[in-house]
Design a protein around this motif. Structure first.
Motif, PDB file in Angstrom:
ATOM      1  N   GLU A 281     -41.347  34.422   4.159  1.00 35.48           N
ATOM      2  CA  GLU A 281     -40.314  33.742   4.832  1.00 35.48           C
ATOM      3  C   GLU A 281     -40.443  31.807   3.859  1.00 35.48           C
ATOM      4  N   TYR A 282     -41.184  32.143   3.521  1.00 36.36           N
ATOM      5  CA  TYR A 282     -40.761  30.005   2.885  1.00 36.36           C
ATOM      6  C   TYR A 282     -39.746  30.654   2.064  1.00 36.36           C
ATOM      7  N   MET A 283     -39.510  31.362   1.093  1.00 30.57           N
ATOM      8  CA  MET A 283     -38.642  31.797   0.528  1.00 30.57           C
ATOM      9  C   MET A 283     -37.549  31.511   1.020  1.00 30.57           C
TER      10      MET A 283
ATOM     11  N   GLU B  78     -36.536  29.982   3.935  1.00 30.60           N
ATOM     12  CA  GLU B  78     -36.671  29.037   4.501  1.00 30.60           C
ATOM     13  C   GLU B  78     -35.951  27.605   3.920  1.00 30.60           C
ATOM     14  N   GLN B  79     -36.118  28.187   2.744  1.00 28.63           N
ATOM     15  CA  GLN B  79     -35.678  27.214   0.980  1.00 28.63           C
ATOM     16  C   GLN B  79     -33.940  27.949   0.175  1.00 28.63           C
ATOM     17  N   GLY B  80     -33.811  28.746   0.992  1.00 28.29           N
ATOM     18  CA  GLY B  80     -32.539  28.823   1.341  1.00 28.29           C
ATOM     19  C   GLY B  80     -32.520  30.134   0.507  1.00 28.29           C
ATOM     20  N   ILE B  81     -33.252  30.496   0.062  1.00 28.65           N
ATOM     21  CA  ILE B  81     -32.800  31.838  -1.269  1.00 28.65           C
ATOM     22  C   ILE B  81     -32.344  32.533  -0.631  1.00 28.65           C
TER      23      ILE B  81
ATOM     24  N   VAL C 276     -34.648  37.501  -3.019  1.00 25.75           N
ATOM     25  CA  VAL C 276     -35.905  37.552  -2.160  1.00 25.75           C
ATOM     26  C   VAL C 276     -36.284  38.712  -3.021  1.00 25.75           C
TER      27      VAL C 276
ATOM     28  N   SER D 135     -33.012  37.527   7.643  1.00 27.50           N
ATOM     29  CA  SER D 135     -31.924  35.623   7.649  1.00 27.50           C
ATOM     30  C   SER D 135     -31.394  35.145   9.225  1.00 27.50           C
TER      31      SER D 135
END
Length: 84
Positions: free
Chosen positions: A25-27, A29-32, A37, A84
């Motif tokens: 979820e964090y990655m 949100e970071q746009g990865i 991922v 996404s």
């Protein structure tokens, strides 16, 4: 780490899954990109398995994952919520 009574999964598997879900979820949100991922997580998992398990055990884990794909089990995940 101990196995559950059936000997199938470590008792801390649910916790590890929750931590992994939060990391994903964090990655995102970071746009990865989701493929990045997934590739990083798979590479990390394979590296950990290589350090901790013999080849036969790794093959069993991978075979189980492939069976999940081929049986359509993962299609339900796609229907639930896109990443996404």
């Amino acid at each position: 780490m101990s196995l559950d009574p059936t000997g199938m999964a470590p008792e801390d598997l649910s916790h590890a899954g929750s931590v992994t879900d939060k990391a994903i979820e964090y990655m995102i949100e970071q746009g990865i990109a989701p493929i990045s991922v997934a590739s990083a997580l798979l590479g990390g998992a394979l590296g950990l398995m290589a350090r901790e398990m013999d080849d036969k055990a790794i093959a069993n884990v991978l075979r189980s994952a492939l069976n999940s794909v081929e049986s359509g089990e993962l299609q339900a995940m796609r229907a639930e919520k896109p990443v996404s």
